[in-house]
Write an enzyme that holds these catalytic residues in place. Structure first.
Site, PDB file in Angstrom:
ATOM      1  N   SER A 201     131.448 -25.485 -13.056  1.00 52.94           N
ATOM      2  CA  SER A 201     131.620 -24.195 -12.086  1.00 52.94           C
ATOM      3  C   SER A 201     130.328 -23.189 -12.070  1.00 52.94           C
ATOM      4  O   SER A 201     129.648 -23.141 -13.142  1.00 52.94           O
ATOM      5  CB  SER A 201     132.617 -23.529 -12.663  1.00 52.94           C
ATOM      6  OG  SER A 201     133.768 -24.309 -12.432  1.00 52.94           O
TER       7      SER A 201
ATOM      8  N   HIS B 132     124.947   9.410 -21.998  1.00 45.89           N
ATOM      9  CA  HIS B 132     123.835  10.547 -22.470  1.00 45.89           C
ATOM     10  C   HIS B 132     123.713  10.445 -23.903  1.00 45.89           C
ATOM     11  O   HIS B 132     122.426  10.447 -24.330  1.00 45.89           O
ATOM     12  CB  HIS B 132     125.050  11.856 -22.260  1.00 45.89           C
ATOM     13  CG  HIS B 132     124.341  13.131 -23.142  1.00 45.89           C
ATOM     14  ND1 HIS B 132     124.514  13.235 -24.460  1.00 45.89           N
ATOM     15  CD2 HIS B 132     123.358  14.183 -22.901  1.00 45.89           C
ATOM     16  CE1 HIS B 132     123.717  14.343 -25.028  1.00 45.89           C
ATOM     17  NE2 HIS B 132     123.399  14.832 -23.955  1.00 45.89           N
TER      18      HIS B 132
ATOM     19  N   GLU C 163     119.996   9.746 -25.622  1.00 48.69           N
ATOM     20  CA  GLU C 163     119.526  10.416 -26.722  1.00 48.69           C
ATOM     21  C   GLU C 163     118.937   9.884 -27.842  1.00 48.69           C
ATOM     22  O   GLU C 163     117.917   9.780 -28.654  1.00 48.69           O
ATOM     23  CB  GLU C 163     120.921  11.122 -27.257  1.00 48.69           C
ATOM     24  CG  GLU C 163     120.523  12.395 -28.492  1.00 48.69           C
ATOM     25  CD  GLU C 163     121.717  12.817 -28.981  1.00 48.69           C
ATOM     26  OE1 GLU C 163     122.239  12.850 -30.057  1.00 48.69           O
ATOM     27  OE2 GLU C 163     122.541  13.400 -28.093  1.00 48.69           O
TER      28      GLU C 163
ATOM     29  N   THR D 115     144.857  20.673 -41.454  1.00 49.47           N
ATOM     30  CA  THR D 115     144.708  21.345 -42.709  1.00 49.47           C
ATOM     31  C   THR D 115     145.052  22.985 -42.579  1.00 49.47           C
ATOM     32  O   THR D 115     144.026  23.636 -42.002  1.00 49.47           O
ATOM     33  CB  THR D 115     143.320  21.271 -43.549  1.00 49.47           C
ATOM     34  OG1 THR D 115     143.368  19.818 -43.534  1.00 49.47           O
ATOM     35  CG2 THR D 115     143.338  22.015 -44.767  1.00 49.47           C
TER      36      THR D 115
ATOM     37  N   HIS E 214     124.799 -26.731 -14.433  1.00 50.98           N
ATOM     38  CA  HIS E 214     125.299 -25.379 -14.275  1.00 50.98           C
ATOM     39  C   HIS E 214     124.694 -25.053 -12.655  1.00 50.98           C
ATOM     40  O   HIS E 214     125.276 -23.855 -12.228  1.00 50.98           O
ATOM     41  CB  HIS E 214     124.773 -24.270 -15.149  1.00 50.98           C
ATOM     42  CG  HIS E 214     125.339 -24.319 -16.466  1.00 50.98           C
ATOM     43  ND1 HIS E 214     126.841 -24.386 -16.662  1.00 50.98           N
ATOM     44  CD2 HIS E 214     124.980 -24.592 -17.601  1.00 50.98           C
ATOM     45  CE1 HIS E 214     126.932 -24.550 -17.821  1.00 50.98           C
ATOM     46  NE2 HIS E 214     125.736 -24.694 -18.648  1.00 50.98           N
TER      47      HIS E 214
ATOM     48  N   SER F 206     128.439  18.256 -25.055  1.00 49.42           N
ATOM     49  CA  SER F 206     127.001  18.029 -25.836  1.00 49.42           C
ATOM     50  C   SER F 206     126.355  19.143 -25.923  1.00 49.42           C
ATOM     51  O   SER F 206     126.369  20.294 -25.239  1.00 49.42           O
ATOM     52  CB  SER F 206     126.296  17.056 -24.946  1.00 49.42           C
ATOM     53  OG  SER F 206     124.855  16.849 -25.457  1.00 49.42           O
TER      54      SER F 206
ATOM     55  N   LYS G 269     129.074  10.852 -20.990  1.00 46.97           N
ATOM     56  CA  LYS G 269     128.702  11.304 -22.276  1.00 46.97           C
ATOM     57  C   LYS G 269     128.122  10.208 -23.168  1.00 46.97           C
ATOM     58  O   LYS G 269     127.424  10.291 -23.917  1.00 46.97           O
ATOM     59  CB  LYS G 269     129.880  11.930 -22.984  1.00 46.97           C
ATOM     60  CG  LYS G 269     129.606  12.566 -24.408  1.00 46.97           C
ATOM     61  CD  LYS G 269     128.401  13.472 -24.540  1.00 46.97           C
ATOM     62  CE  LYS G 269     128.538  14.334 -25.759  1.00 46.97           C
ATOM     63  NZ  LYS G 269     128.474  13.684 -27.053  1.00 46.97           N
TER      64      LYS G 269
END
Length: 484
Positions: free
Chosen positions: A480, A188, A192, A37, A453, A131, A185
């Protein structure tokens, strides 16, 4: 006519982009800017950038022509398709050796893909986490660059100049190849999420358990910020409790309890599942936001579902200290899990991550900056091969000392019906991690019973697998072997 070429170009003049440009200008770099813009370019130059050496451009060719070679162009646009569209628009105007930088919150696989695709065209790509929000971008963010290593020398002087400083060291250094920067990040941001949820749970325990007012909580968090919990998030939480509305009442009490998310916490949880790393606390933090968004359903449920009526803690000061210690211990678990995820990713993707250096990058400028991160750096400085933060002397000794208080806080939460999912999962992880023999032996028996298994045995070497014919009429063939 413009004759002096610019050091770097930046596309995207939202809040983060504008403030990074002003930061670069403050440090002596000449920046050319462009925005899809185009009117935002002129508005920026007439207001925030008035009187600076910042150069406005009104098209991509004009932006590219304004840059010194090798050209450096930083994108601060919305993650996803927008980044790809902008790269596609830039590439025809660039030359081999030019550098493109994505500073948004892109998903790390996209950065890996873009690094490889642009390298084929002779272009160098960096995907970097940035950040610190608006304030950090303007005065010094934490910057986590990864991508094509050949690009790093070309952007290092600018990035380290504008980054926050911790003990005089820039909170910016090369993270690793391909998507490593955006992966770090992402972690991080996941941490946070966890930090914020833990603080919210501490708030609810104190608010509902002791009926503390916003003014009381302002004092409590102020004291906490002077000690072990000293951090940006504790600091702003302290300030939030002091802010009043026009009628003199606390604004925090008027805010609707329905939270949103932008995706990086979710990405961290998905990555932990992909890599098989139990990053449980960040997962619970994301789910807590999802549950908060179910406001209408919770309101209806509150009318029909009853909780316990527990008496308030008898000793107010002791309970506040229990909650503080629970918060500190849970924070340790969150970071330990985040570092576990980064360590597994480094092995899986072939990155050589500097874990102590990452802690240093997070010590200043970013949302999770705190005194606590210094302890993480010290741990990896002492032992660069440390497999888990919880095994470092500082962390293990603190957890052993504080766990009784942590458990008392959790018992009160359970007895009073206060939801504390992040606190609870942190404690569950601590107990699971310190338990030598978990009940997964039974789980393996169940898997072998219904699906053949196989399992390993305690009396045989690791890596040998066995199958039992549990019913007496099963076959000798097993499935397997795989780990799940």
């Amino acid at each position: 006519m413009q004759t002096e070429l610019c050091d770097i170009g930046l596309i995207g003049l939202a809040v983060m982009g504008q403030n990074l440009v002003l930061n670069m200008n403050d440090h002596g770099y000449r920046v050319a800017v462009f925005n899809r813009t185009v009117s935002k370019v002129d508005d920026f130059l007439a207001n925030e950038a008035r009187g600076t050496r910042i150069v406005g451009t009104h098209s991509i060719p004009e932006l590219v022509a304004a840059l010194e070679k090798p050209r450096r162009v930083m994108l601060m646009v919305k993650a996803g398709d927008t980044v790809d569209h902008m790269i596609d628009a830039l590439v025809p105007h660039l030359e081999p050796g030019d550098i493109l930088i994505d500073g948004g919150n892109s998903h790390f696989p996209d950065t890996t893909r873009r690094t490889a695709a642009l390298a084929e065209k002779g272009l160098l790509f960096i995907g970097t986490g940035v950040s610190g929000g608006e304030e950090g971008a303007r005065h010094g963010p934490s910057i986590m660059p990864g991508g094509n290593p050949a690009a790093w020398p070309h952007v290092k002087p600018i990035f380290q100049a504008i980054a926050a400083k911790a003990d005089g060291i820039p909170c910016c250094d090369w993270v690793g190849e391909n998507g490593a920067g955006h992966f770090v990040k992402m972690v991080h941001n996941g941490i946070e999420y966890g930090d914020m949820q833990l603080i919210c749970e501490a708030y609810q325990l104190l608010r509902d358990g002791l009926h503390l007012s916003a003014a009381d909580l302002h004092s409590v968090f102020g004291r906490w910020n002077e000690g072990e919990l000293d951090s940006y998030l504790i600091e702003i939480t302290r300030d939030i409790f002091a802010k009043k509305d026009d009628d003199g009442l606390p604004i925090v009490d008027k805010i609707l309890d329905a939270a949103g998310q932008k995706g990086t916490g979710k990405w961290t949880g998905i990555s932990s599942l992909d890599l098989g790393v139990p990053v449980t606390l960040i997962g619970e933090a994301v789910f807590a936001r999802c549950l908060s968004a179910m406001k209408d359903e919770r309101t209806a449920a509150a009318r029909v579902l009853n909780g316990p009526a527990a008496p308030p803690p008898a000793d107010r000061a002791s309970f506040i200290e229990d909650v503080r210690r629970a918060l500190y211990c849970s924070k340790m678990i969150s970071y330990a899990q985040g570092y576990m995820l980064m360590r597994e990713a480094a092995k899986d993707y072939g990155w050589n991550l500097n874990f102590g250096g990452i802690a240093l990058m997070w010590r200043g400028g970013c949302i999770i900056r705190s005194r606590f991160l210094g302890k993480i750096k010290e741990a990896f400085d002492k032992n660069p091969q440390l497999t888990n933060l919880l095994l470092d002397d500082f962390f293990s000794q603190t957890l052993n000392l504080y766990q009784v208080a942590w458990r008392r806080a959790m018992m009160h939460a359970i007895e009073s019906g206060v939801p504390a999912p992040a606190f609870s999962t942190a404690l569950a992880f601590f107990d699971g991690f310190r338990t030598e023999r978990l009940p997964a032996n039974l789980l393996q028996a169940q898997r072998d019973y219904f699906g053949a298994h196989t399992y390993e045995r305690v009396d045989k070497p690791r890596g040998q697998f066995f199958h039992t014919n549990w019913t007496g009429h099963g076959g000798r063939i097993s499935s397997s072997t795989y780990n799940a």
